[in-house]
Scaffold this motif. Structure first.
Motif, PDB file in Angstrom:
ATOM      1  N   SER A  38      26.365  31.031  20.348  1.00 40.02           N
ATOM      2  CA  SER A  38      27.099  29.866  20.696  1.00 40.02           C
ATOM      3  C   SER A  38      26.578  29.011  21.653  1.00 40.02           C
ATOM      4  N   PHE A  39      26.123  27.708  21.625  1.00 44.46           N
ATOM      5  CA  PHE A  39      25.653  26.793  22.354  1.00 44.46           C
ATOM      6  C   PHE A  39      26.111  25.423  22.245  1.00 44.46           C
ATOM      7  N   ASP A  40      27.355  25.109  22.412  1.00 42.84           N
ATOM      8  CA  ASP A  40      28.002  23.923  22.400  1.00 42.84           C
ATOM      9  C   ASP A  40      27.651  22.977  23.535  1.00 42.84           C
ATOM     10  N   ILE A  41      26.910  22.029  23.629  1.00 43.50           N
ATOM     11  CA  ILE A  41      26.448  21.193  24.693  1.00 43.50           C
ATOM     12  C   ILE A  41      26.902  19.690  24.386  1.00 43.50           C
ATOM     13  N   PHE A  42      27.891  19.756  23.311  1.00 44.24           N
ATOM     14  CA  PHE A  42      28.282  18.428  23.043  1.00 44.24           C
ATOM     15  C   PHE A  42      29.113  17.751  24.215  1.00 44.24           C
TER      16      PHE A  42
END
Length: 267
Positions: A38-42
């Motif tokens: 998981s890599f949510d950088i929004f």
């Protein structure tokens, strides 16, 4: 640059594969592709591309990428629900940072599910990687880069935002409107109805109709460099040699009173 679900399926056990799920953490927790991180950088955006702020921001992004286990020899594949803007932005970051082995899953998680391929709720916890950025200045545009290219016949600024943002009806910064002379082509036009990139022939025709040719330096922008990263990828798929994502985008341009704007009557 684009991987099909079959290509990803065949490489899923590759020890060098780093699979990045760019969707919100809630979506990742419900189901994701096995092995994905998981890599949510929004929302992590930059609104000041002057040197000091830009350098600090890029250092932070490099650190986040390292923390997800990316090494210098990793094969990175990014995805979100469709072939979307979240994954396109990390694609652009990695290309800008000098990492060539980066790909997007065409059709995204929806395509993976539609193919009946396995999903999981088991979270991958990576060890830190040795990734180091080697920035390519020709892949990024700052506000100054855009400003000096206003009215240049050899450059075209592409506004990838919605009609309402472009005309100033929807204001998301101190000012609404558009960068003078920008060509408006919303990023969603890169995709078909199923969330896959359109064919090369369709994309070529669409950009040619807007006089956005490969002989020009193309600088896409949006609000925070997500949607513009998608257009960056579309043009890279077509082999455009001079494409630069404006990282600050309207989040910077619209907030800086020293930069010129216009108010187009129609999208």
């Amino acid at each position: 640059m684009l991987w099909s679900v079959d290509e990803l399926k065949s490489r899923l056990q590759d020890p060098k594969l780093v699979l990045m799920d760019m969707r919100p953490p809630e979506a990742y927790a419900n189901d994701h592709i096995p092995g994905a991180r998981s890599f949510d950088i929004f929302g992590i955006s930059l609104i000041d591309t002057r040197p000091e702020a830009l350098d600090a921001f890029l250092w932070m992004i490099e650190h986040l990428i390292q923390a997800k286990g990316v090494n210098s020899d990793s094969t990175v594949v990014v995805y979100d629900d469709i072939a979307g803007m979240r994954s396109a932005r990390l694609f652009w970051f990695l290309e800008f940072f000098g990492h060539d082995d980066v790909h997007m899953l065409n059709g995204g998680f929806n395509a993976w599910q539609a193919a009946g391929l396995p999903v999981t709720q088991e979270a991958a916890v990576p060890k830190g990687g040795n990734f180091k950025m080697k920035p390519r200045p020709e892949r990024i545009a700052t506000a100054e880069d855009v400003r000096v290219r206003l009215n240049s016949p050899s450059a075209v600024i592409v506004d990838t935002r919605s009609d309402a943002e472009y005309t100033g009806q929807l204001v998301r910064s101190r000012r609404g409107g558009a960068i003078p002379g920008a060509v408006h082509l919303e990023w969603t036009n890169n995709l078909n109805e199923k969330g896959f990139f359109k064919s090369a022939d369709e994309l070529t025709k669409m950009y040619a109709e807007k006089n956005i040719g490969p002989e020009k330096e193309v600088i896409p922008h949006c609000q925070g460099a997500y949607r513009s990263a998608h257009t960056y990828l579309a043009l890279r798929l077509l082999g455009y040699p001079k494409v630069r994502n404006y990282l600050g985008s309207w989040g910077e341009w619209g907030n800086r009173l020293d930069l010129p704007i216009e108010h187009p009557a129609k999208p």
